[in-house]
Design a protein around this motif. Structure first.
Motif, PDB file in Angstrom:
ATOM      1  N   GLY A  80       0.783  -1.226   0.000  1.00  0.00           N
ATOM      2  CA  GLY A  80       0.000   0.000   0.000  1.00  0.00           C
ATOM      3  C   GLY A  80       0.815   1.275   0.000  1.00  0.00           C
ATOM      4  N   ALA A  81       2.127   1.171  -0.161  1.00  0.00           N
ATOM      5  CA  ALA A  81       2.986   2.354  -0.163  1.00  0.00           C
ATOM      6  C   ALA A  81       2.954   3.041  -1.522  1.00  0.00           C
ATOM      7  CB  ALA A  81       4.423   1.963   0.179  1.00  0.00           C
ATOM      8  N   ASN A  82       2.990   4.358  -1.507  1.00  0.00           N
ATOM      9  CA  ASN A  82       3.022   5.153  -2.730  1.00  0.00           C
ATOM     10  C   ASN A  82       4.484   5.278  -3.178  1.00  0.00           C
ATOM     11  OD1 ASN A  82       2.581   6.944  -4.841  1.00  0.00           O
ATOM     12  ND2 ASN A  82       2.448   8.731  -3.495  1.00  0.00           N
ATOM     13  N   CYS A  83       4.928   4.346  -4.008  1.00  0.00           N
ATOM     14  CA  CYS A  83       6.333   4.283  -4.405  1.00  0.00           C
ATOM     15  C   CYS A  83       6.445   4.068  -5.912  1.00  0.00           C
ATOM     16  CB  CYS A  83       7.060   3.143  -3.694  1.00  0.00           C
ATOM     17  SG  CYS A  83       7.121   3.295  -1.904  1.00  0.00           S
ATOM     18  N   LYS A  84       7.581   4.498  -6.467  1.00  0.00           N
ATOM     19  CA  LYS A  84       7.847   4.256  -7.881  1.00  0.00           C
ATOM     20  C   LYS A  84       9.347   4.134  -8.098  1.00  0.00           C
ATOM     21  CE  LYS A  84       7.900   9.138  -9.340  1.00  0.00           C
ATOM     22  NZ  LYS A  84       7.275  10.105 -10.283  1.00  0.00           N
ATOM     23  N   VAL A  85       9.708   3.574  -9.238  1.00  0.00           N
ATOM     24  CA  VAL A  85      11.118   3.439  -9.591  1.00  0.00           C
ATOM     25  C   VAL A  85      11.670   4.818  -9.933  1.00  0.00           C
ATOM     26  CG1 VAL A  85      12.765   2.419 -11.205  1.00  0.00           C
ATOM     27  CG2 VAL A  85      10.787   1.086 -10.419  1.00  0.00           C
ATOM     28  N   GLY A  86      12.831   5.140  -9.368  1.00  0.00           N
ATOM     29  CA  GLY A  86      13.430   6.449  -9.613  1.00  0.00           C
ATOM     30  C   GLY A  86      14.907   6.451  -9.292  1.00  0.00           C
ATOM     31  N   ASP A  87      15.593   7.492  -9.736  1.00  0.00           N
ATOM     32  CA  ASP A  87      17.045   7.614  -9.654  1.00  0.00           C
ATOM     33  C   ASP A  87      17.431   8.723  -8.685  1.00  0.00           C
ATOM     34  OD1 ASP A  87      19.760   7.796 -10.058  1.00  0.00           O
ATOM     35  OD2 ASP A  87      19.643   8.147 -12.224  1.00  0.00           O
ATOM     36  N   ALA A  88      18.198   8.388  -7.666  1.00  0.00           N
ATOM     37  CA  ALA A  88      18.617   9.382  -6.673  1.00  0.00           C
ATOM     38  C   ALA A  88      19.552  10.426  -7.258  1.00  0.00           C
ATOM     39  CB  ALA A  88      19.302   8.689  -5.496  1.00  0.00           C
ATOM     40  N   VAL A 101      12.886  15.362   3.014  1.00  0.00           N
ATOM     41  CA  VAL A 101      13.456  14.226   2.289  1.00  0.00           C
ATOM     42  C   VAL A 101      14.117  13.331   3.317  1.00  0.00           C
ATOM     43  CG1 VAL A 101      15.138  13.416   0.597  1.00  0.00           C
ATOM     44  CG2 VAL A 101      13.841  15.513   0.155  1.00  0.00           C
ATOM     45  N   MET A 102      13.698  12.072   3.335  1.00  0.00           N
ATOM     46  CA  MET A 102      14.267  11.092   4.251  1.00  0.00           C
ATOM     47  C   MET A 102      14.925   9.985   3.431  1.00  0.00           C
ATOM     48  SD  MET A 102      12.366   9.107   7.411  1.00  0.00           S
ATOM     49  CE  MET A 102      12.152  10.629   8.336  1.00  0.00           C
ATOM     50  N   SER A 103      16.118   9.591   3.833  1.00  0.00           N
ATOM     51  CA  SER A 103      16.825   8.523   3.122  1.00  0.00           C
ATOM     52  C   SER A 103      17.507   7.632   4.149  1.00  0.00           C
ATOM     53  CB  SER A 103      17.862   9.114   2.159  1.00  0.00           C
ATOM     54  OG  SER A 103      18.521   8.090   1.448  1.00  0.00           O
ATOM     55  N   ILE A 104      16.984   6.433   4.318  1.00  0.00           N
ATOM     56  CA  ILE A 104      17.477   5.523   5.352  1.00  0.00           C
ATOM     57  C   ILE A 104      18.128   4.304   4.693  1.00  0.00           C
ATOM     58  CG2 ILE A 104      16.890   4.210   7.419  1.00  0.00           C
ATOM     59  CD1 ILE A 104      16.425   7.276   7.635  1.00  0.00           C
ATOM     60  N   THR A 105      19.385   4.091   5.029  1.00  0.00           N
ATOM     61  CA  THR A 105      20.221   2.991   4.522  1.00  0.00           C
ATOM     62  C   THR A 105      20.241   2.921   2.998  1.00  0.00           C
ATOM     63  OG1 THR A 105      18.461   1.306   4.787  1.00  0.00           O
ATOM     64  CG2 THR A 105      19.980   1.616   6.629  1.00  0.00           C
ATOM     65  N   GLU A 114      27.814  13.571  -3.064  1.00  0.00           N
ATOM     66  CA  GLU A 114      27.681  15.015  -3.267  1.00  0.00           C
ATOM     67  C   GLU A 114      26.592  15.331  -4.297  1.00  0.00           C
ATOM     68  OE1 GLU A 114      31.738  14.198  -1.659  1.00  0.00           O
ATOM     69  OE2 GLU A 114      30.569  13.377  -3.325  1.00  0.00           O
ATOM     70  N   LYS A 115      26.548  14.535  -5.370  1.00  0.00           N
ATOM     71  CA  LYS A 115      25.527  14.760  -6.394  1.00  0.00           C
ATOM     72  C   LYS A 115      24.135  14.483  -5.848  1.00  0.00           C
ATOM     73  CE  LYS A 115      24.327  13.710 -11.191  1.00  0.00           C
ATOM     74  NZ  LYS A 115      24.730  13.023 -12.427  1.00  0.00           N
ATOM     75  N   VAL A 116      23.995  13.415  -5.088  1.00  0.00           N
ATOM     76  CA  VAL A 116      22.688  13.079  -4.520  1.00  0.00           C
ATOM     77  C   VAL A 116      22.240  14.165  -3.532  1.00  0.00           C
ATOM     78  CG1 VAL A 116      21.410  11.416  -3.114  1.00  0.00           C
ATOM     79  CG2 VAL A 116      22.982  10.610  -4.890  1.00  0.00           C
ATOM     80  N   LEU A 117      23.154  14.651  -2.722  1.00  0.00           N
ATOM     81  CA  LEU A 117      22.805  15.723  -1.784  1.00  0.00           C
ATOM     82  C   LEU A 117      22.426  17.003  -2.516  1.00  0.00           C
ATOM     83  CD1 LEU A 117      25.415  15.145   1.041  1.00  0.00           C
ATOM     84  CD2 LEU A 117      22.932  15.118   1.297  1.00  0.00           C
ATOM     85  N   GLY A 118      23.071  17.253  -3.656  1.00  0.00           N
ATOM     86  CA  GLY A 118      22.677  18.396  -4.471  1.00  0.00           C
ATOM     87  C   GLY A 118      21.248  18.268  -4.984  1.00  0.00           C
ATOM     88  N   GLU A 119      20.871  17.046  -5.368  1.00  0.00           N
ATOM     89  CA  GLU A 119      19.505  16.790  -5.803  1.00  0.00           C
ATOM     90  C   GLU A 119      18.510  16.933  -4.648  1.00  0.00           C
ATOM     91  OE1 GLU A 119      17.857  15.507  -9.143  1.00  0.00           O
ATOM     92  OE2 GLU A 119      19.205  17.225  -9.103  1.00  0.00           O
ATOM     93  N   ILE A 120      18.889  16.427  -3.473  1.00  0.00           N
ATOM     94  CA  ILE A 120      18.023  16.576  -2.303  1.00  0.00           C
ATOM     95  C   ILE A 120      17.812  18.051  -1.988  1.00  0.00           C
ATOM     96  CG2 ILE A 120      17.908  16.222   0.200  1.00  0.00           C
ATOM     97  CD1 ILE A 120      19.325  13.528  -0.261  1.00  0.00           C
ATOM     98  N   HIS A 121      18.892  18.818  -2.018  1.00  0.00           N
ATOM     99  CA  HIS A 121      18.803  20.257  -1.750  1.00  0.00           C
ATOM    100  C   HIS A 121      17.885  20.928  -2.770  1.00  0.00           C
ATOM    101  CE1 HIS A 121      20.179  24.441  -1.195  1.00  0.00           C
ATOM    102  NE2 HIS A 121      20.561  24.054   0.013  1.00  0.00           N
ATOM    103  N   ARG A 122      17.984  20.517  -4.016  1.00  0.00           N
ATOM    104  CA  ARG A 122      17.166  21.114  -5.086  1.00  0.00           C
ATOM    105  C   ARG A 122      15.677  20.880  -4.857  1.00  0.00           C
ATOM    106  NH1 ARG A 122      14.554  19.287  -9.356  1.00  0.00           N
ATOM    107  NH2 ARG A 122      15.370  17.157  -9.212  1.00  0.00           N
TER     108      ARG A 122
END
Length: 224
Positions: A80-88, A101-105, A114-122
């Motif tokens: 029942g989770a609202n999820c989809k395939v995607g690229d960090a 934005v939460m990212s666990i393990t 650094e690139k992923v954190l830039g995307e999170i910041h965006r």
């Protein structure tokens, strides 16, 4: 992602074991004690089989999860989770879409944090919050798991681990402020006395974080 597709069912069932249940509730206690926001739009980045996606929804967030593993996402949807395939590395949402934005393990398994954190910041709104949880590269738990992975294929064979100070530094360099970290789980996975372990977790989550198996760091995107 082939490895994570193969282990999706085993990964999900681990949470129903005695150790898995202890780890899950202990990590969640830490993560949500760091979290300031109580509602809003949330992204579960690297959602796996939907564990935190569902927890965020239960707590009142409007949440979507993304993960690179199609099998993990398939299992999350079945629950029942609202999820989809995607690229960090290229988060499929517009600028300033989320309050949280939460990212666990997940960070253990990316090669360009650094690139992923830039995307999170965006994708975070000004004043938005990020929480990242990973295994600690200096913990007894980590050393045991890393040794085991030399003989048996586990996710830890493919992982890169961080210390609390390394995670804090990454967030600060990415432009986040009010950065804070903490940690839990101070005994290896075969430790039988879980009641004692939980008491230690409650007392030592902040001052002993350098020894913890699981660490979480929180940051805020500056406003204005």
């Amino acid at each position: 992602m082939e490895y994570f597709d193969r282990i999706a069912e085993r990964y999900d069932s681990w949470y129903r074991t005695k150790t898995g249940s202890y780890v899950d509730r202990t990590e969640k206690r830490l993560v949500f004690s760091l979290l300031r926001k109580k509602s809003g739009k949330a992204l579960d980045l690297g959602c796996g089989t939907g564990n935190y996606t569902l927890e965020l929804a239960r707590r009142g967030f409007e949440v979507v999860g993304i993960d690179a593993s199609s099998k993990m996402v398939e299992m999350a949807r079945k629950k029942g989770a609202n999820c989809k395939v995607g690229d960090a590395y290229s988060i499929p949402f517009p600028d300033e879409s989320f309050d949280l934005v939460m990212s666990i393990t997940m960070f253990e398994f990316i090669h360009d944090p650094e690139k992923v954190l830039g995307e999170i910041h965006r994708v975070l709104k000004p004043g938005g919050e990020v929480i990242i949880g990973t295994m600690n590269g200096r913990s007894a738990w980590f050393l045991f798991k890393r040794l085991k992975s030399l003989f048996v294929e586990t996710a830890y064979r493919y992982a890169r681990f961080y210390t609390p100070s390394e995670l804090e530094s990454l967030l600060i360099k990415a432009g986040f402020v009010e950065v804070k970290s903490a940690g839990v789980i101070f005994f290896p996975s075969w430790w039988p006395f879980l009641n004692l372990a939980e008491k230690v977790d409650v007392r030592c989550w902040e001052r002993c974080k350098k020894l913890a198996a699981f660490i979480a760091v929180r940051g805020i995107k500056k406003e204005g």
